[in-house]
Scaffold this active site. Structure first.
Site, mmCIF file in Angstrom:
data_model
loop_
_atom_site.group_PDB
_atom_site.id
_atom_site.type_symbol
_atom_site.label_atom_id
_atom_site.label_comp_id
_atom_site.label_asym_id
_atom_site.label_seq_id
_atom_site.Cartn_x
_atom_site.Cartn_y
_atom_site.Cartn_z
ATOM 1 N N ARG A 1 0.835 -1.214 0.000
ATOM 2 C CA ARG A 1 0.000 0.000 0.000
ATOM 3 C C ARG A 1 0.871 1.268 0.000
ATOM 4 N NH1 ARG A 1 -1.641 -0.435 6.413
ATOM 5 N NH2 ARG A 1 0.046 0.897 7.151
ATOM 6 N N VAL B 79 10.036 -8.467 7.138
ATOM 7 C CA VAL B 79 11.369 -8.061 6.681
ATOM 8 C C VAL B 79 12.388 -7.935 7.809
ATOM 9 C CG1 VAL B 79 10.637 -6.927 4.543
ATOM 10 C CG2 VAL B 79 10.666 -5.618 6.687
ATOM 11 N N TYR C 128 11.479 6.507 16.122
ATOM 12 C CA TYR C 128 11.352 6.630 14.663
ATOM 13 C C TYR C 128 12.514 7.461 14.098
ATOM 14 C CZ TYR C 128 9.505 7.774 10.065
ATOM 15 O OH TYR C 128 9.355 7.921 8.708
HETATM 16 N N1 LIG Z 1 4.035 8.574 5.073
HETATM 17 C C1 LIG Z 1 4.933 9.513 5.331
HETATM 18 O O1 LIG Z 1 4.596 10.689 5.537
HETATM 19 C C2 LIG Z 1 6.399 9.150 5.383
HETATM 20 C C3 LIG Z 1 7.339 10.192 5.514
HETATM 21 C C4 LIG Z 1 8.694 9.871 5.523
HETATM 22 C C5 LIG Z 1 9.100 8.559 5.420
HETATM 23 N N2 LIG Z 1 8.168 7.576 5.307
HETATM 24 C C6 LIG Z 1 8.641 6.198 5.199
HETATM 25 O O2 LIG Z 1 8.184 5.658 3.978
HETATM 26 C C7 LIG Z 1 7.975 4.259 4.133
HETATM 27 C C8 LIG Z 1 6.553 3.907 3.704
HETATM 28 O O3 LIG Z 1 5.669 4.696 4.478
HETATM 29 P P1 LIG Z 1 4.085 4.602 4.288
HETATM 30 O O4 LIG Z 1 3.526 5.845 4.840
HETATM 31 O O5 LIG Z 1 3.776 4.189 2.911
HETATM 32 O O6 LIG Z 1 3.784 3.406 5.328
HETATM 33 P P2 LIG Z 1 2.495 2.473 5.506
HETATM 34 O O7 LIG Z 1 2.434 2.162 6.963
HETATM 35 O O8 LIG Z 1 1.289 3.055 4.874
HETATM 36 O O9 LIG Z 1 2.917 1.150 4.700
HETATM 37 C C9 LIG Z 1 4.001 0.391 5.141
HETATM 38 C C10 LIG Z 1 3.954 -0.984 4.489
HETATM 39 O O10 LIG Z 1 5.001 -1.761 5.096
HETATM 40 C C11 LIG Z 1 4.466 -3.016 5.480
HETATM 41 N N3 LIG Z 1 5.199 -3.535 6.640
HETATM 42 C C12 LIG Z 1 5.218 -3.035 7.901
HETATM 43 N N4 LIG Z 1 5.974 -3.802 8.691
HETATM 44 C C13 LIG Z 1 6.450 -4.813 7.925
HETATM 45 C C14 LIG Z 1 7.278 -5.933 8.173
HETATM 46 N N5 LIG Z 1 7.776 -6.182 9.397
HETATM 47 N N6 LIG Z 1 7.562 -6.762 7.150
HETATM 48 C C15 LIG Z 1 7.047 -6.530 5.916
HETATM 49 N N7 LIG Z 1 6.249 -5.493 5.616
HETATM 50 C C16 LIG Z 1 5.953 -4.643 6.612
HETATM 51 C C17 LIG Z 1 2.999 -2.735 5.808
HETATM 52 O O11 LIG Z 1 2.215 -3.908 5.762
HETATM 53 C C18 LIG Z 1 2.640 -1.721 4.737
HETATM 54 O O12 LIG Z 1 2.210 -2.341 3.558
HETATM 55 C C19 LIG Z 1 8.264 3.932 5.594
HETATM 56 O O13 LIG Z 1 9.597 3.476 5.710
HETATM 57 C C20 LIG Z 1 8.109 5.270 6.274
HETATM 58 O O14 LIG Z 1 8.838 5.377 7.468
HETATM 59 C C21 LIG Z 1 6.817 7.829 5.290
#
Ligand SMILES: NC(=O)c1ccc[n+]([C@@H]2O[C@H](COP(=O)([O-])OP(=O)(O)OC[C@H]3O[C@@H](n4cnc5c(N)ncnc54)[C@H](O)[C@@H]3O)[C@@H](O)[C@H]2O)c1
Length: 273
Positions: A37, A83, A177
């Protein structure tokens, strides 16, 4: 590990030599963690459009992403995998290499962020600290280590780690985080030094607050707009903005870029990681 939402089979478009059809990632096989997602899904779809075959590793069902990738004419497969678990990840990477024939790229995107409760660091339970470090940081070590033999076999590869722009200016109430992402950015530099001699480039991408289907529901619009107003480019950041940068860093055009953290945050902060 289980193949869960997919039978693990490879379907979709035909493999072609790198760049042969004019698309920058044609012929490449790229693993995207957390691709079920949000940002990971967008990365998968973007790199599929650039010609890559995509393998998703996620705890959740990735069927929707797989369908979206295949609709771009690309090969796709999904494996259910945690992971942060070395054995599971090792098996998953072998399965991907076996079914898709090679691994050229890895995007370490899976992470915990939106679900984390904001609280002063002295109130964060140690178990929660460990969980965030395992999913956000140890996974980058584990997944990257698992693809190195496959990339070395082909004398090259590209790794992109998803960090965050919070590493440049800190952030209250999410110390685990921020620490986990600071480690991802610094690991990126050391991995780049160790892997450069094998023709493998390693970079990270540090997004600002991204408007995803999840952050849209969980973070009030007024707050998201306040954050955007502080940026040089005062607009909401979309998953597509992150995905385009990742696709570039995976491509041959980024051949001489390694060890960098590229901030995709509208200029809210400017490096200095
Ligand atoms: N959304 C933001 O504003 C933002 C900003 C900066 C960085 N990020 C980083 O971007 C990345 C994606 O963020 P997002 O907002 O799309 O997150 P999200 O939580 O919407 O999606 C994360 C995905 O990772 C999967 N996941 C979680 N733990 C897991 C595990 N142990 N093994 C396998 N899969 C796992 C979840 O099932 C999910 O599909 C993350 O690393 C997050 O820290 C997000």
């Amino acid at each position: 590990m289980s193949s869960g939402d997919s039978d693990g089979s490879v379907r979709g478009g035909q493999e072609s030599p790198s760049g042969a059809d004019g698309r920058p990632l044609a012929g490449q096989v790229v693993v995207v963690t957390g691709g079920a997602r949000a940002i990971g899904r967008e990365i998968a779809v973007r790199i599929a459009a650039a010609g890559a075959a995509v393998a998703i590793l996620d705890l959740e069902n990735s069927e929707e992403t797989i369908e979206a990738v295949r609709s771009r004419g690309a090969e796709a497969m999904a494996l259910r995998a945690d992971v942060s678990d070395p054995e599971t990840v090792g098996q998953a990477m072998s399965t991907v290499a076996g079914l898709m024939g090679r691994i050229d790229g890895l995007v370490n995107n899976a992470g915990l962020y939106v679900s984390l409760e904001r609280r002063p660091f002295w109130e964060i339970p140690a178990e929660e600290w460990d969980r965030v470090m395992a999913v956000n940081t140890r996974s980058v070590f584990i997944c990257s280590a698992a693809v190195v033999p496959h990339m070395r076999q082909r004398s090259g590869g590209r790794i992109v780690n998803i960090s965050s722009d919070v590493v440049t200016f800190g952030m209250p109430n999410l110390l685990h985080y921020v620490a986990s992402k600071g480690a991802v950015s610094t690991m990126t530099r050391s991995m780049a030094r160790e892997l450069g001699p094998f023709g493998i480039g390693v970079n990270s991408v540090g997004p600002g607050l991204v408007t995803t289907e999840i952050t849209e529901q969980t973070i009030p619009e007024v707050y998201r707009k306040e954050i955007a107003a502080e940026q040089c480019i005062a607009e909401l950041i979309r998953p597509a903005d992150v995905a385009a940068t990742v696709a570039f860093l995976l491509s041959p055009a980024a051949r001489m870029i390694s060890g960098q953290t590229v901030l995709v945050n509208g200029g809210a902060s400017m490096g200095g990681v």
